[in-house]
Design a protein around this motif. Sequence first.
Motif, mmCIF file in Angstrom:
data_model
loop_
_atom_site.group_PDB
_atom_site.id
_atom_site.type_symbol
_atom_site.label_atom_id
_atom_site.label_comp_id
_atom_site.label_asym_id
_atom_site.label_seq_id
_atom_site.Cartn_x
_atom_site.Cartn_y
_atom_site.Cartn_z
ATOM 1 N N PHE A 53 22.302 51.983 43.516
ATOM 2 C CA PHE A 53 22.211 51.751 44.840
ATOM 3 C C PHE A 53 22.042 50.318 44.347
ATOM 4 N N ALA A 54 22.171 49.311 42.911
ATOM 5 C CA ALA A 54 22.289 47.980 43.131
ATOM 6 C C ALA A 54 24.079 47.710 44.124
ATOM 7 N N SER A 55 24.489 48.144 44.190
ATOM 8 C CA SER A 55 25.654 48.022 44.517
ATOM 9 C C SER A 55 25.242 47.416 45.992
ATOM 10 N N GLN A 56 24.394 49.007 46.441
ATOM 11 C CA GLN A 56 24.232 48.869 47.987
ATOM 12 C C GLN A 56 23.253 47.572 48.432
ATOM 13 N N VAL A 57 22.581 46.803 47.158
ATOM 14 C CA VAL A 57 21.752 46.033 48.187
ATOM 15 C C VAL A 57 22.569 44.875 47.765
ATOM 16 N N ILE A 58 24.043 44.874 46.926
ATOM 17 C CA ILE A 58 24.852 44.340 46.893
ATOM 18 C C ILE A 58 25.586 43.668 48.426
ATOM 19 N N ALA A 59 25.961 45.014 48.740
ATOM 20 C CA ALA A 59 26.804 45.112 49.648
ATOM 21 C C ALA A 59 26.595 45.579 50.999
ATOM 22 N N SER A 60 25.006 44.898 51.077
ATOM 23 C CA SER A 60 24.261 44.326 52.291
ATOM 24 C C SER A 60 24.035 42.736 52.091
ATOM 25 N N GLU A 61 23.916 41.786 51.142
ATOM 26 C CA GLU A 61 23.959 40.792 51.940
ATOM 27 C C GLU A 61 25.395 40.319 51.836
ATOM 28 N N ILE A 62 25.827 40.258 52.901
ATOM 29 C CA ILE A 62 27.584 39.331 53.364
ATOM 30 C C ILE A 62 26.960 38.330 54.003
ATOM 31 N N ASP A 63 27.761 37.688 53.800
ATOM 32 C CA ASP A 63 28.080 36.376 54.245
ATOM 33 C C ASP A 63 28.755 36.786 55.632
ATOM 34 N N SER A 64 28.437 36.470 56.992
ATOM 35 C CA SER A 64 28.964 37.076 58.171
ATOM 36 C C SER A 64 29.802 36.501 58.533
ATOM 37 N N GLN A 65 29.879 35.164 58.585
ATOM 38 C CA GLN A 65 30.682 33.860 58.995
ATOM 39 C C GLN A 65 32.009 33.585 57.469
ATOM 40 N N GLN A 66 32.586 34.764 56.796
ATOM 41 C CA GLN A 66 33.067 34.419 55.673
ATOM 42 C C GLN A 66 34.056 35.678 56.194
ATOM 43 N N PRO A 67 34.756 35.911 57.232
ATOM 44 C CA PRO A 67 36.254 36.532 56.568
ATOM 45 C C PRO A 67 36.937 36.516 55.415
ATOM 46 N N ILE A 68 37.187 37.235 54.851
ATOM 47 C CA ILE A 68 38.523 37.454 53.751
ATOM 48 C C ILE A 68 39.771 37.978 54.421
ATOM 49 N N ASP A 69 41.181 37.730 53.554
ATOM 50 C CA ASP A 69 41.962 38.126 54.057
ATOM 51 C C ASP A 69 42.250 39.465 52.770
ATOM 52 N N LYS A 70 42.451 40.516 52.824
ATOM 53 C CA LYS A 70 41.778 41.868 51.903
ATOM 54 C C LYS A 70 43.199 41.714 51.054
ATOM 55 N N TRP A 71 44.590 40.920 50.910
ATOM 56 C CA TRP A 71 45.362 41.041 50.656
ATOM 57 C C TRP A 71 44.977 40.257 49.249
ATOM 58 N N LYS A 72 44.445 39.262 49.555
ATOM 59 C CA LYS A 72 44.290 38.115 48.527
ATOM 60 C C LYS A 72 43.506 38.764 48.008
ATOM 61 N N LEU A 73 42.323 39.209 48.440
ATOM 62 C CA LEU A 73 41.177 39.675 47.314
ATOM 63 C C LEU A 73 41.338 40.672 46.836
ATOM 64 N N PHE A 74 42.372 41.478 46.726
ATOM 65 C CA PHE A 74 42.790 42.435 46.158
ATOM 66 C C PHE A 74 43.860 41.973 45.030
ATOM 67 N N ARG A 75 44.445 41.244 45.267
ATOM 68 C CA ARG A 75 45.547 39.983 44.552
ATOM 69 C C ARG A 75 44.445 39.487 43.042
ATOM 70 N N THR A 76 43.210 38.815 43.630
ATOM 71 C CA THR A 76 42.417 38.049 43.000
ATOM 72 C C THR A 76 41.704 39.354 42.085
ATOM 73 N N VAL A 77 41.195 40.661 42.413
ATOM 74 C CA VAL A 77 40.956 41.903 42.274
ATOM 75 C C VAL A 77 41.873 42.363 41.099
ATOM 76 N N CYS A 78 43.137 42.223 40.820
ATOM 77 C CA CYS A 78 44.287 42.099 40.438
ATOM 78 C C CYS A 78 44.010 41.818 39.209
ATOM 79 N N GLU A 79 43.318 40.253 39.000
ATOM 80 C CA GLU A 79 44.025 39.244 38.381
ATOM 81 C C GLU A 79 43.107 39.232 37.029
ATOM 82 N N ALA A 80 41.469 39.660 38.710
ATOM 83 C CA ALA A 80 40.312 39.470 36.918
ATOM 84 C C ALA A 80 39.792 41.796 36.759
#
Length: 435
Positions: free
Chosen positions: A20-47
Amino acid sequence: MERGNVTTPFGRRAMTLGMFASQVIASEIDSQQPIDKWKLFRTVCEAKAVVGVSDRALAVLNALLSFYPKVELTSGKGLVVFPSNNQLALRTHGMAGTTLRRHLATLVEAGLILRKDSPNGKRYARRDTKGAIGDAFGFDLSPLLARAHELQTAAAAVALARQEAQLARERLSLCRRDLTKLIDVLRETDQTSNWDDLQSRYLLAVDTLPRKPGLAEIEPVLKQLDALRAEVLNQLEKLVNLENSDTNDSQNGCHIQSSHPDSSTESEPGFGSEAVTFSNSRQTSDSMAVVQASNRTAIATDAASQTETPEVTRGKTHRPPQTFPLSTVLKACPDIVDYGPGGKVQSWRDLMIAAAVVRSMLNVSQGAHDEACRVLGPEAAATVLACILQRSPHIASAGGYLRDLTRRSMRQEFVVGPMVMALLRANPGSMALAS
């Protein structure tokens, strides 16, 4: 969050508070901030150590992202992918079904994806009359977009900790090499010194290190070795000064002794007593001139030997100390504050973490950033990146600009101070606060 957007899992899988907490966080997205999915994936790999996922789970996440048709993740209902288990297994290089389901559950528990199950548990999408996707059931990628800043901050902290550990290991390696060779020099030069005690203390300090030491294990040992190296260098400097002093004394003695006997009166009897007086005074003045020249040479030799410190012989790059307080840098570059941990920059470490996040955002390569940290220093490199972010609308290539500043700094043609002061002058309000 709208209550109608909450989804529960299909079948016997129970709903948890974390879902439920994950769904709450997912609903609070900044609509003006698109992100490259592969850069974001490399960020997840780093962390991944902070997020708590394994490399196999990241392979499954990579496969899920490959089913998303666009390169950038944007907010909306189109972040749901619905591949079958067979297609997922193919894109994870033949991963077994049980292993695949286990890693999918790990991604859900880590809050990186959400399950959006259909009434019958199948994954599919309904299309409207124009062919556009309406409702889709499968895996929702919204948590990745919602937690982008958090993941970037965690990845920057991991990268900074790794860099600090690498620098500490380099310092430890240099210190161990210096001590080993300097103690050998002391043993060969002065047999009466306490070189055996120094070597025993060195071995006792390094024996406490594990096979792969971390920063917490390296720092106390490095302090002990630094103090031990200073003690060895002090003894070697005393030996050098003692040898120079003995050499100067022997040279002075040779010059004071006269090689001309007082027989000039016998070889030149016609000059009388005045000739004897003139000859003696000339010999005395010549001897004193030679003694003074020898003393000046000895003093110059001592000064040169004291100037050649171990830092110069190793060829380390000299970095000037940080001259600007952190508050001045933040007043000159206020945009960097938004990228700090929790949206705040309260220390130089927070500024370095924010600079690591900005580095990825400005497409500055890791190699360019590491080279800047090596030449300028971590604090000055973070300050330069903050200035580049502040002037980013006017800079075509942030990575090329950073490399150029690094090369200029190596040629002693660039310092950070004028850059910060120029930004302060560009904002009169900040200039007044800084003054």
